[in-house]
Scaffold this motif. Structure first.
Motif, PDB file in Angstrom:
ATOM      1  N   LEU A 144      47.819 -42.261  -5.122  1.00  0.00           N
ATOM      2  CA  LEU A 144      48.247 -44.198  -4.693  1.00  0.00           C
ATOM      3  C   LEU A 144      47.142 -44.715  -2.994  1.00  0.00           C
ATOM      4  N   THR A 145      46.799 -43.086  -2.957  1.00  0.00           N
ATOM      5  CA  THR A 145      45.613 -44.142  -0.790  1.00  0.00           C
ATOM      6  C   THR A 145      44.593 -44.877  -1.548  1.00  0.00           C
ATOM      7  N   GLU A 146      44.251 -45.084  -2.933  1.00  0.00           N
ATOM      8  CA  GLU A 146      43.441 -45.643  -2.627  1.00  0.00           C
ATOM      9  C   GLU A 146      44.143 -47.605  -3.715  1.00  0.00           C
ATOM     10  N   MET A 147      45.316 -47.460  -3.156  1.00  0.00           N
ATOM     11  CA  MET A 147      46.128 -48.636  -2.609  1.00  0.00           C
ATOM     12  C   MET A 147      45.642 -49.591  -1.292  1.00  0.00           C
ATOM     13  N   PHE A 148      44.950 -48.734  -0.603  1.00  0.00           N
ATOM     14  CA  PHE A 148      44.601 -48.781   0.622  1.00  0.00           C
ATOM     15  C   PHE A 148      43.375 -48.680   0.901  1.00  0.00           C
ATOM     16  N   SER A 149      42.878 -48.302  -0.281  1.00  0.00           N
ATOM     17  CA  SER A 149      41.189 -48.052  -0.167  1.00  0.00           C
ATOM     18  C   SER A 149      40.217 -49.030   0.402  1.00  0.00           C
ATOM     19  N   PRO A 150      40.328 -49.905  -0.280  1.00  0.00           N
ATOM     20  CA  PRO A 150      39.485 -51.635  -0.305  1.00  0.00           C
ATOM     21  C   PRO A 150      39.122 -52.056   1.163  1.00  0.00           C
ATOM     22  N   GLU A 151      40.778 -52.237   1.970  1.00  0.00           N
ATOM     23  CA  GLU A 151      40.245 -52.747   3.181  1.00  0.00           C
ATOM     24  C   GLU A 151      39.899 -51.926   3.700  1.00  0.00           C
ATOM     25  N   THR A 152      40.310 -50.598   4.100  1.00  0.00           N
ATOM     26  CA  THR A 152      39.633 -49.340   4.767  1.00  0.00           C
ATOM     27  C   THR A 152      38.350 -49.488   4.835  1.00  0.00           C
ATOM     28  N   ILE A 153      37.701 -49.414   3.786  1.00  0.00           N
ATOM     29  CA  ILE A 153      35.926 -49.795   3.468  1.00  0.00           C
ATOM     30  C   ILE A 153      35.952 -50.679   4.099  1.00  0.00           C
ATOM     31  N   SER A 154      36.018 -51.951   3.718  1.00  0.00           N
ATOM     32  CA  SER A 154      35.419 -53.270   4.349  1.00  0.00           C
ATOM     33  C   SER A 154      35.348 -53.030   5.486  1.00  0.00           C
ATOM     34  N   VAL A 155      36.765 -53.281   6.555  1.00  0.00           N
ATOM     35  CA  VAL A 155      36.380 -52.554   8.207  1.00  0.00           C
ATOM     36  C   VAL A 155      35.570 -51.904   7.883  1.00  0.00           C
ATOM     37  N   ARG A 156      35.210 -50.178   7.844  1.00  0.00           N
ATOM     38  CA  ARG A 156      35.089 -49.530   8.382  1.00  0.00           C
ATOM     39  C   ARG A 156      33.163 -50.271   7.767  1.00  0.00           C
ATOM     40  N   VAL A 157      33.124 -50.227   6.087  1.00  0.00           N
ATOM     41  CA  VAL A 157      31.945 -50.772   6.294  1.00  0.00           C
ATOM     42  C   VAL A 157      30.838 -51.845   7.325  1.00  0.00           C
ATOM     43  N   ALA A 158      31.727 -52.407   7.924  1.00  0.00           N
ATOM     44  CA  ALA A 158      31.718 -53.738   8.691  1.00  0.00           C
ATOM     45  C   ALA A 158      30.735 -53.313  10.062  1.00  0.00           C
ATOM     46  N   GLY A 159      31.958 -52.853  10.041  1.00  0.00           N
ATOM     47  CA  GLY A 159      32.055 -51.718  11.705  1.00  0.00           C
ATOM     48  C   GLY A 159      30.939 -50.595  11.582  1.00  0.00           C
ATOM     49  N   MET A 160      30.467 -50.115  10.945  1.00  0.00           N
ATOM     50  CA  MET A 160      29.497 -48.890  11.183  1.00  0.00           C
ATOM     51  C   MET A 160      27.950 -50.109  10.883  1.00  0.00           C
ATOM     52  N   LEU A 161      27.793 -51.146  10.062  1.00  0.00           N
ATOM     53  CA  LEU A 161      26.142 -51.557  10.159  1.00  0.00           C
ATOM     54  C   LEU A 161      26.072 -51.988  11.794  1.00  0.00           C
ATOM     55  N   LYS A 162      27.683 -52.846  12.240  1.00  0.00           N
ATOM     56  CA  LYS A 162      27.552 -53.115  12.782  1.00  0.00           C
ATOM     57  C   LYS A 162      27.128 -52.455  14.211  1.00  0.00           C
ATOM     58  N   ASN A 163      27.516 -51.080  14.648  1.00  0.00           N
ATOM     59  CA  ASN A 163      27.604 -49.837  15.580  1.00  0.00           C
ATOM     60  C   ASN A 163      26.671 -49.252  15.615  1.00  0.00           C
ATOM     61  N   TYR A 164      26.241 -48.935  14.875  1.00  0.00           N
ATOM     62  CA  TYR A 164      25.448 -48.120  14.783  1.00  0.00           C
ATOM     63  C   TYR A 164      23.638 -48.394  13.955  1.00  0.00           C
ATOM     64  N   ASP A 165      23.643 -48.643  14.842  1.00  0.00           N
ATOM     65  CA  ASP A 165      21.911 -48.802  13.942  1.00  0.00           C
ATOM     66  C   ASP A 165      21.039 -48.006  13.159  1.00  0.00           C
TER      67      ASP A 165
END
Lengths: 245, 245
Positions: A144-165
């Protein structure tokens, strides 16, 4: 004694557990999302988490082997198909290799597991032992950790695309797929747990299973943080950034 | 000491094992194919063999959980998909229910396992324990009875259609599907065993695994024969033809 919760009260307790304990709150992830990690530290993360990815179809096959209802198995097998894909170029594991290679790691080195932290190994294998030894209800609840993964992934992907060229959407394709797979899987597992946890003991066991899983994911990041961030004490035999793999 | 066999010699030994020990040679099957069984005896057969059918995806999920290579898992998962199908109306288990119902059994009674012989239970569960506890090579080799099933099925289907007027092709649909599935599965498993059994010890273990599986199938028929043919001593609690299910 604990009271019997309504299914919705149980869901609220599971939600609260994830909000408190899911690994999106770990300092390593905060650093990662905000651009605070060096490429070598992202490599250590991708390398270690590969073992978690590699074990997922194995733990799901263990769960499948414990399901006596073909209707349940028909749903659960989708997880295995998603992860293994239809060829070596397809599926969650292939997409994780793409991520690791995008970060400059050698695929064969990643697959060899030679450089992972012992704590990663123990945590990941504890997950397989858990789904084999606990009740089927607990095994399913641990997903059930998957309940929390979509939001976490959205934040992570946005952050990584922005911060690592050097990070591109193609490198992060694994996460994009999970945005649709995880909610489907989480909804099924949550419905199952709400329906099948019929006694206070079963409900507490389901909550503890989610806590176990959160602990397991958290401990993987603790080990990464200790070895590669602070104090940066890499245990003997583990991946050393910059050294030949 | 045993010599290392060539892959083709190993195949010949496996062939010889099946010719000697596969359950097509059991007197119960001889009676069945030649029209020598009463409908109630065919019911007992279908009822007991249902448990074997029901456990197949479980033993295959156990094997899947022991495969660390996604490419292997992609092949092996087909067995689970074949057996569970895409709905309750589809797949090997559904086709076995159709066979049991075609013989006049109540589907819920069959699914309950209430009337099966204890010896059936022990034999079938021994198969699951075997694939969990032995090496992956032995687990895969234990599936090699499928090398012998197409011919056995052809003889059986022809015999049953000829000798029992209440048996129709629709009732036997399970077997028709297996005529294409079993060779595909057997070829894969045989190639695997020929390739991976690289020492005399591994080759002997593979042969013993096939012997184990033949013994297991044979013992199921011994128990049926003892309870429902000669001497016809039905153990307490087992299916009694004609009694309310």
């Amino acid at each position: 004694v604990t009271a019997l919760l309504s299914p919705n009260e149980l869901e609220a307790r599971l939600q609260a557990t994830g909000i408190e304990r899911y690994h999106n709150r770990h300092p390593f992830h905060t650093l990662m999302n905000s651009g605070g990690l060096a490429k070598s530290q992202l490599q250590a993360w991708a390398l270690n988490r590969y073992y978690y990815q590699a074990i997922i179809p194995i733990k799901d096959s263990v769960i499948l082997s414990r399901m006596t209802d073909p209707a349940l198995r028909r749903i659960w097998r989708l997880r295995i198909i998603d992860h293994d894909g239809d060829s070596d170029q397809d599926g969650g594991i292939a997409r994780w290799f793409a991520l690791a290679e995008g970060l400059g790691l050698d695929r064969a080195y990643v697959a060899s597991l030679a450089g992972i932290l012992p704590a990663t190994r123990f945590a990941v294998e504890a997950y397989v032992h858990f789904v084999r030894e606990k009740s089927l209800l607990e095994a399913i609840a641990s997903s059930l950790t998957e309940m929390f993964s979509p939001e976490t992934i959205s934040v992570r992907v946005a952050g990584m695309l922005k911060n690592y060229d050097y990070i591109t959407p193609k490198v992060l394709a694994y996460f994009e797929k999970r945005l649709t797979q995880a909610p489907r899987d989480a909804n099924f597992a949550l419905d199952y747990v709400k329906r099948e946890a019929r006694t206070p003991e079963q409900q507490q066991a389901a909550i503890r299973a989610l806590i176990f899983k959160c602990d397991m994911l958290w401990s993987m990041l603790d080990a990464l943080h200790f070895a590669y961030v602070t104090p940066g004490l890499i245990p003997p035999g583990a991946f050393v950034p910059g050294e030949p793999q």
